[in-house]
Design a protein around this motif. Structure first.
Motif, PDB file in Angstrom:
ATOM      1  N   VAL A   2     -19.426  61.030 -24.822  1.00 10.26           N
ATOM      2  CA  VAL A   2     -19.645  61.405 -23.687  1.00 10.26           C
ATOM      3  C   VAL A   2     -21.367  61.505 -23.573  1.00 10.26           C
ATOM      4  O   VAL A   2     -22.135  61.304 -22.536  1.00 10.26           O
ATOM      5  N   GLU A   3     -21.755  62.061 -24.780  1.00 14.57           N
ATOM      6  CA  GLU A   3     -23.127  62.782 -24.315  1.00 14.57           C
ATOM      7  C   GLU A   3     -23.797  61.157 -23.982  1.00 14.57           C
ATOM      8  O   GLU A   3     -25.195  61.290 -23.801  1.00 14.57           O
ATOM      9  N   GLN A   4     -23.651  60.508 -25.209  1.00  9.35           N
ATOM     10  CA  GLN A   4     -24.267  59.433 -25.215  1.00  9.35           C
ATOM     11  C   GLN A   4     -24.301  58.850 -24.369  1.00  9.35           C
ATOM     12  O   GLN A   4     -25.206  58.345 -23.402  1.00  9.35           O
ATOM     13  N   LYS A   5     -22.552  58.628 -22.887  1.00 10.46           N
ATOM     14  CA  LYS A   5     -22.782  57.969 -22.046  1.00 10.46           C
ATOM     15  C   LYS A   5     -23.922  58.621 -20.979  1.00 10.46           C
ATOM     16  O   LYS A   5     -24.108  57.999 -20.186  1.00 10.46           O
ATOM     17  N   LYS A   6     -23.571  59.822 -20.867  1.00 13.89           N
ATOM     18  CA  LYS A   6     -25.070  60.406 -20.254  1.00 13.89           C
ATOM     19  C   LYS A   6     -26.081  59.862 -20.390  1.00 13.89           C
ATOM     20  O   LYS A   6     -26.418  59.917 -19.473  1.00 13.89           O
ATOM     21  N   LYS A   7     -26.755  60.348 -22.151  1.00 11.07           N
ATOM     22  CA  LYS A   7     -27.946  59.835 -21.920  1.00 11.07           C
ATOM     23  C   LYS A   7     -28.742  58.289 -21.553  1.00 11.07           C
ATOM     24  O   LYS A   7     -29.063  57.527 -20.975  1.00 11.07           O
ATOM     25  N   ASP A   8     -27.186  57.405 -21.765  1.00  9.70           N
ATOM     26  CA  ASP A   8     -27.657  55.546 -21.498  1.00  9.70           C
ATOM     27  C   ASP A   8     -27.810  55.948 -19.412  1.00  9.70           C
ATOM     28  O   ASP A   8     -28.602  55.807 -19.298  1.00  9.70           O
ATOM     29  N   THR A   9     -26.964  56.768 -19.233  1.00  3.62           N
ATOM     30  CA  THR A   9     -26.852  56.595 -17.541  1.00  3.62           C
ATOM     31  C   THR A   9     -28.123  57.340 -17.023  1.00  3.62           C
ATOM     32  O   THR A   9     -28.692  56.677 -16.388  1.00  3.62           O
ATOM     33  N   GLU A 111     -33.089  52.406 -30.032  1.00  5.18           N
ATOM     34  CA  GLU A 111     -31.821  52.620 -29.877  1.00  5.18           C
ATOM     35  C   GLU A 111     -30.858  51.467 -29.859  1.00  5.18           C
ATOM     36  O   GLU A 111     -29.236  51.257 -31.396  1.00  5.18           O
TER      37      GLU A 111
END
Length: 113
Positions: A2-9, A111
């Motif tokens: 979830v953290e990775q998805k937030k960073k990508d967003t 990344e």
């Protein structure tokens, strides 16, 4: 995950914000040609359309190259201007947008490695 998805967003939002600043700045700058606006549209197309046949690293590299070119061109225009008025304010907006795109695209590129 979830953290990775937030960073990508967040990265996509920041790049889109940078593209918006580039487009706003380029429409308000009184330039004889449409180079700034055309580069902004290319950056917008890279963000909107899904280029499945192109490697993600190549797209990010294209973002970095185009926004880097915009950064250098905006700095050159600012240095060459004789005074500071409304067109130069929008050049600063364009410059901030292109720097934002360069920074976020460099993060994406790191990344992808």
């Amino acid at each position: 995950m979830v953290e990775q998805k937030k960073k990508d967003t967040l990265k996509h939002i920041m790049v889109n914000f940078g593209v918006m600043l580039v487009l706003v700045g380029s429409t308000a700058v009184k330039a004889d040609n449409l180079a700034f606006f055309s580069m902004g549209l290319i950056l917008l197309a890279i963000q909107i359309f899904d280029f499945k046949g192109v490697d993600a690293k190549r797209l990010v590299t294209a973002e970095i190259m185009i926004s880097g070119t915009l950064t250098i061109a905006a700095i050159t225009q600012l240095v060459m201007s004789k005074g500071f008025g409304v067109p130069q304010i929008f050049l600063v907006v364009l410059l901030l947008g292109s720097i934002l795109i360069v920074v976020e695209s460099l993060r994406k590129f790191v990344e992808l490695e």
